[in-house]
Design a protein around this motif. Sequence first.
Motif, mmCIF file in Angstrom:
data_model
loop_
_atom_site.group_PDB
_atom_site.id
_atom_site.type_symbol
_atom_site.label_atom_id
_atom_site.label_comp_id
_atom_site.label_asym_id
_atom_site.label_seq_id
_atom_site.Cartn_x
_atom_site.Cartn_y
_atom_site.Cartn_z
ATOM 1 N N UNK A 1 0.832 -1.186 0.000
ATOM 2 C CA UNK A 1 0.000 0.000 0.000
ATOM 3 C C UNK A 1 0.870 1.239 0.000
ATOM 4 N N UNK A 2 0.291 2.339 -0.446
ATOM 5 C CA UNK A 2 1.087 3.528 -0.724
ATOM 6 C C UNK A 2 1.737 4.109 0.520
ATOM 7 N N UNK A 3 1.120 3.913 1.692
ATOM 8 C CA UNK A 3 1.701 4.524 2.895
ATOM 9 C C UNK A 3 2.391 3.500 3.779
ATOM 10 N N UNK A 4 2.715 2.305 3.225
ATOM 11 C CA UNK A 4 3.360 1.300 4.067
ATOM 12 C C UNK A 4 4.803 1.675 4.381
ATOM 13 N N UNK A 5 5.514 2.199 3.378
ATOM 14 C CA UNK A 5 6.928 2.512 3.562
ATOM 15 C C UNK A 5 7.226 3.950 3.169
ATOM 16 N N UNK A 6 8.109 4.580 3.933
ATOM 17 C CA UNK A 6 8.710 5.861 3.552
ATOM 18 C C UNK A 6 10.200 5.776 3.868
ATOM 19 N N UNK A 7 10.958 6.649 3.250
ATOM 20 C CA UNK A 7 12.397 6.702 3.491
ATOM 21 C C UNK A 7 12.768 8.096 3.945
ATOM 22 N N UNK A 8 13.535 8.167 5.026
ATOM 23 C CA UNK A 8 14.094 9.436 5.504
ATOM 24 C C UNK A 8 15.590 9.442 5.203
ATOM 25 N N UNK A 9 16.077 10.533 4.617
ATOM 26 C CA UNK A 9 17.501 10.669 4.311
ATOM 27 C C UNK A 9 18.084 11.808 5.141
ATOM 28 N N UNK A 10 19.063 11.474 5.962
ATOM 29 C CA UNK A 10 19.736 12.475 6.796
ATOM 30 C C UNK A 10 20.648 13.323 5.916
ATOM 31 N N UNK A 11 20.314 14.602 5.770
ATOM 32 C CA UNK A 11 21.092 15.465 4.869
ATOM 33 C C UNK A 11 21.272 16.858 5.452
ATOM 34 N N UNK A 12 21.307 16.956 6.783
ATOM 35 C CA UNK A 12 21.335 18.272 7.421
ATOM 36 C C UNK A 12 22.726 18.713 7.858
ATOM 37 N N UNK A 13 23.690 17.785 7.880
ATOM 38 C CA UNK A 13 24.988 18.083 8.477
ATOM 39 C C UNK A 13 25.851 19.041 7.673
ATOM 40 N N UNK A 14 26.788 19.652 8.359
ATOM 41 C CA UNK A 14 27.696 20.619 7.734
ATOM 42 C C UNK A 14 28.919 19.948 7.137
ATOM 43 N N UNK A 15 29.412 18.903 7.792
ATOM 44 C CA UNK A 15 30.624 18.253 7.304
ATOM 45 C C UNK A 15 31.849 19.078 7.596
ATOM 46 N N UNK A 16 32.031 19.433 8.873
ATOM 47 C CA UNK A 16 33.107 20.345 9.269
ATOM 48 C C UNK A 16 34.481 19.856 8.837
ATOM 49 N N UNK A 17 34.704 18.549 8.921
ATOM 50 C CA UNK A 17 36.039 18.022 8.629
ATOM 51 C C UNK A 17 36.401 18.090 7.144
#
Length: 474
Positions: free
Chosen positions: A2-18
């Motif tokens: 069903x259309x709402x069975x799965x969702x994907x979250x992608x962590x993309x908020x970081x700065x990447x200081x190094x």
Amino acid sequence: MVSNEFAIAIMAAGKGTRLKSKHPKVLHEIGGRALLLHVIAAAETVVRADHIFCIIGHESDRVRTAVAATGVQFVLQPEQRGTGHALQMLKADFELSGRPIPQHLLVLSGDVPLIRPETIAAVRDTHLREHAAMTILTAVPADPTGYGRVLRASADKPEVTAIVEQKSLRSDQLSAPEINSGIYCFETAALFARINALTTNNTHGEFYLTDIAAMLVAEGKRVVAIKADSVDEVLGANTIAEMMHLDAAMRLSTAHRLMAQGVTIFRPETCVIDAHVTVGPDTIIEPYVQLLGNTHIGSDSRIRSYSVIQNSRLGDNVLVRNGCILDTSEVANNAILGPYAHLRPESRIGEAAHIGNFVETKKTIIGRGSKANHLSYLGDAVIGDGVNIGAGAITCNYDGVHKHPTIIGDGAFIGSDSTLVAPVTIGAGSYIAAGSSITEEVPEGALALGRSRQTTKPGWVAARKAAAKQNTNS
């Protein structure tokens, strides 16, 4: 499903200081695309784009703009306070927007570009098969030192008892081989029921998503693990050097994929081939070639060393000699380019045409069997079939304000060192005498000469030398 069975979250908020870079970490490129675009492309094989939620924060406007065309959803994490905090923002967004909450949530990292669609699907399938509250993707590197470890109830069972950071490992746990990849699948209700209970009681003062595993295990909920086939596909990039390691791995993988499809690549480690390049069987790629962007090369072609081809489409049996540069151009079957030809954007080279050494084209159509073999510039031109362009001939397309077209009919002969001042039309079958400057239309079958009359003075050199000698002696 069903259309709402799965969702994907992608962590993309970081700065990447190094990274020591002013650019958002997830917009750094490997394999010719931003890290985040690679992850989104893999995620889209499992769920629709509108079921993918990119959690963005640092330089959020730039990240949003860069990937907006994919159709994914965005969730803002204004303060970057850890992975757990990111999913707190996602939960709040679901509640505020009134979107249906998916039954299961798969969590990916925006800086893990080698993750394969097959691996994402395997995590999903394991999660469903095991009826787990949380599923963790693990990997087994040669040296796990420095990574958080995933501890199982027993080596042959999927159940996880804990995720332990390196510094917290007991001496009997140091040999635990599996590391936590940071990729998870959750039963969303179980996750959201506990996400706000996370604390910042740790060294970095952040909300850690890994603490959810401890909560679930303590409550007797099922937490399981699945190993990735390759450790490379779960590795992120915290430094430019690490990013280039991933770039090399992706490009070598692309080369191996092409070779498995019948492409010969000499010294593949020397070639730069972007991830989405396609090449037909029996084509030969010589060392030190770059194939970039959305480039497609047909079958039975040969790309010789030091050529750079970007966002271009080449047909079958095309020969690209050494050192050519092609950008956003099309080359038909049996054409020959170079050496050192330069095709600028919107060049279209016809079947069996020849574009030779140090010839530059821009926004130009070259007809079937036409030839420009030496030292020419052809811009904003439409050139018919069977045309011969002599050495040094140029189209003067720019008047300082506007660009103008040159049209050359079928079978015309353009003599060496001719200058065609646009706008101008050269009729089919006509001849332009070498060294001419053509400013007016030339009708079909005509001969046009546009050069000054030659004056010859016999004996002039001897007379000049004699006069010079007399002046010296006087």
